[in-house]
Design a protein around this motif. Structure first.
Motif, short mmCIF file in Angstrom:
data_model
loop_
_atom_site.label_atom_id
_atom_site.label_comp_id
_atom_site.label_asym_id
_atom_site.label_seq_id
_atom_site.Cartn_x
_atom_site.Cartn_y
_atom_site.Cartn_z
N HIS A 137 0.75 -1.09 0.03
CA HIS A 137 -0.10 -0.02 0.04
C HIS A 137 0.66 1.29 0.03
CE1 HIS A 137 -3.16 2.62 0.42
NE2 HIS A 137 -3.93 1.75 1.39
N ILE A 138 1.33 1.59 -1.14
CA ILE A 138 2.36 2.76 -1.12
C ILE A 138 1.48 4.02 -0.80
CG2 ILE A 138 3.63 4.06 -2.71
CD1 ILE A 138 4.54 1.70 -4.43
N GLU A 139 0.49 4.30 -1.39
CA GLU A 139 -0.31 5.63 -1.00
C GLU A 139 -0.28 5.73 0.45
OE1 GLU A 139 -4.43 7.38 -2.13
OE2 GLU A 139 -4.44 5.13 -1.98
N ALA A 140 -0.84 4.70 1.31
CA ALA A 140 -0.85 4.75 2.58
C ALA A 140 0.86 5.27 3.21
CB ALA A 140 -1.13 3.38 3.18
N GLY A 141 1.52 4.72 2.90
CA GLY A 141 3.06 5.02 3.33
C GLY A 141 3.52 6.72 3.05
N LEU A 142 3.09 6.72 1.85
CA LEU A 142 3.55 8.37 1.46
C LEU A 142 2.45 9.15 2.26
CD1 LEU A 142 4.21 7.78 -2.30
CD2 LEU A 142 5.80 8.38 -0.86
N GLU A 143 1.50 8.88 2.24
CA GLU A 143 0.36 10.01 2.94
C GLU A 143 0.77 9.89 4.43
OE1 GLU A 143 -3.53 8.32 2.02
OE2 GLU A 143 -3.99 9.80 0.52
N LEU A 144 1.16 9.06 5.23
CA LEU A 144 1.38 9.19 6.53
C LEU A 144 2.83 9.86 6.60
CD1 LEU A 144 0.91 8.27 9.41
CD2 LEU A 144 2.05 6.21 9.15
N ALA A 145 3.81 9.75 5.89
CA ALA A 145 4.99 10.40 5.74
C ALA A 145 4.71 12.26 5.51
CB ALA A 145 5.91 10.03 4.75
N TYR A 146 3.93 12.42 4.33
CA TYR A 146 3.69 13.72 4.03
C TYR A 146 2.75 14.40 5.25
CZ TYR A 146 5.01 12.23 -0.78
OH TYR A 146 5.67 11.96 -1.91
N ALA A 147 1.96 13.50 5.85
CA ALA A 147 1.13 14.43 6.72
C ALA A 147 2.01 14.78 8.02
CB ALA A 147 0.15 13.26 7.33
N ARG A 148 3.28 14.35 8.31
CA ARG A 148 4.02 14.63 9.25
C ARG A 148 5.11 15.48 8.87
NH1 ARG A 148 0.45 12.25 11.05
NH2 ARG A 148 0.52 10.52 12.75
N ALA A 149 5.11 16.12 7.42
CA ALA A 149 6.15 17.11 6.78
C ALA A 149 5.71 18.25 7.34
CB ALA A 149 5.94 16.89 5.35
N SER A 150 6.62 19.18 7.52
CA SER A 150 6.56 20.53 7.95
C SER A 150 6.69 21.37 7.01
CB SER A 150 7.67 20.71 9.11
OG SER A 150 7.67 22.12 9.72
N THR A 151 6.28 22.57 7.10
CA THR A 151 6.53 23.87 6.33
C THR A 151 7.36 24.74 6.67
OG1 THR A 151 4.53 24.74 7.17
CG2 THR A 151 4.02 23.54 5.51
N ASP A 152 8.14 24.54 7.85
CA ASP A 152 9.08 25.64 8.27
C ASP A 152 10.59 25.43 7.20
OD1 ASP A 152 10.53 23.25 9.14
OD2 ASP A 152 10.05 23.28 11.05
N ASP A 153 11.66 25.76 7.79
CA ASP A 153 12.79 25.92 7.19
C ASP A 153 13.57 24.58 7.08
OD1 ASP A 153 12.56 28.51 6.39
OD2 ASP A 153 13.59 29.35 8.15
N THR A 154 13.00 23.66 7.78
CA THR A 154 13.60 22.27 7.81
C THR A 154 13.71 21.76 6.55
OG1 THR A 154 13.07 22.46 10.32
CG2 THR A 154 13.99 20.10 9.01
N ARG A 155 14.35 21.08 5.95
CA ARG A 155 14.41 20.77 4.39
C ARG A 155 13.87 19.10 4.59
NH1 ARG A 155 18.44 20.77 0.84
NH2 ARG A 155 16.71 21.06 -0.39
#
Length: 280
Positions: free
Chosen positions: A92-110
């Motif tokens: 389930h690639i979609e579930a894996g990516l969505e969980l990762a993207y949900a925790r991604a930040s929009t601050d200056d951290t790359r």
């Protein structure tokens, strides 16, 4: 018209803080190669700085957050979490990516998401266009997605779409001997940002019409201009904005657009530049 923006690959830049989202395939087919995957992931963790952030997502029939996004410290807690992952289930690639993207930040951290897969998606989205669009949306939020295909039975069409739309690297490790090198190459490639908050704007006069843009999913058209906004640009990275315009008769050899580039330099300070484009 084509506007290219490229960051120098010869800059001596300080290493910024990273946030790495490691998305690992734990489906049943990974059983025979799991030990080598763990060894390569440990090597990646060892390369991170204590202040870097790491998230580990493992996906099979569903996705679990094995190690929530946090400072990696000495890496021991992350390695323990890695070793507790169990193998089994579908893909389930979609579930894996969505969980990762949900925790991604929009601050200056790359933010760098690295997807590992050895199979064909059989749960959730499975079309290249769907999963590529998911990576493209994350890229607009500043997340680069790189992909490593494991073995010889993965869906190359899907993985290429994810890496292309996610603006990341694409690697293949048929016998997993190159997995460690691929992981470390992606980490090193994204460790330094040559520029942040990059904005490219193409403005045309009233008599010239912007028909659309191509080549960049992050680009947009508003009225008499086309715009490309990027959260960051890596050293050596090039982005291309193709703007389709309609130029009326009588504009031959006259300026038909102005291009403005602005960004925050990785060496410090803000930079702005402008140029005019003509047609002949």
């Amino acid at each position: 018209m084509v506007v290219r923006v490229r960051a120098s690959d010869s800059l001596s830049l300080p290493r910024g803080r990273l946030r790495v989202h490691l998305v690992i395939d734990r489906s049943s087919s990974m059983q025979r190669t799991w030990d080598r995957v763990l060894a390569s992931a440990r090597m990646l963790i060892d390369r991170l700085h204590p202040d870097d952030e790491l998230q580990i997502v493992a996906y099979g029939t569903d996705a679990i957050e094995s190690y929530p996004a946090q400072r990696v410290g000495d890496g021991r807690a992350a390695i323990r979490a890695l070793e507790e992952i169990t193998v089994g289930g579908g893909t389930h690639i979609e579930a894996g990516l969505e969980l990762a993207y949900a925790r991604a930040s929009t601050d200056d951290t790359r933010s760098l998401c690295i997807l590992l897969s050895d199979g064909v998606p059989n749960h959730g989205a499975f079309e290249a266009a769907e999963l590529g669009s998911l990576a493209a949306r994350a890229r607009r939020r500043g997340v680069v997605t790189s992909v490593i295909g494991l073995g010889t039975e993965f869906d190359a069409r899907v993985l290429r779409a994810v890496s292309r739309q996610g603006q990341g690297g694409y690697h293949v490790s048929a016998d997993l001997s190159g997995l460690s090198a691929g992981l470390l190459a992606e980490l090193d490639a994204h460790a330094r940002a040559a520029a942040r908050q990059v904005s490219v704007r193409v403005q045309v006069p009233e008599s010239v019409e912007v028909l659309g843009v191509e080549g960049e999913t992050a680009a947009s058209v508003t009225g008499e201009s086309a715009r490309l906004d990027l959260s960051s640009l890596d050293a050596g990275e090039e982005r291309r904005l193709i703007v389709r315009v309609r130029v009326p008769a009588g504009h031959r050899a006259r300026a038909v657009a102005s291009v403005r580039l602005s960004y925050e330099s990785g060496l410090g300070g803000s930079v702005a530049d402008a140029a005019s484009l003509g047609v002949s």
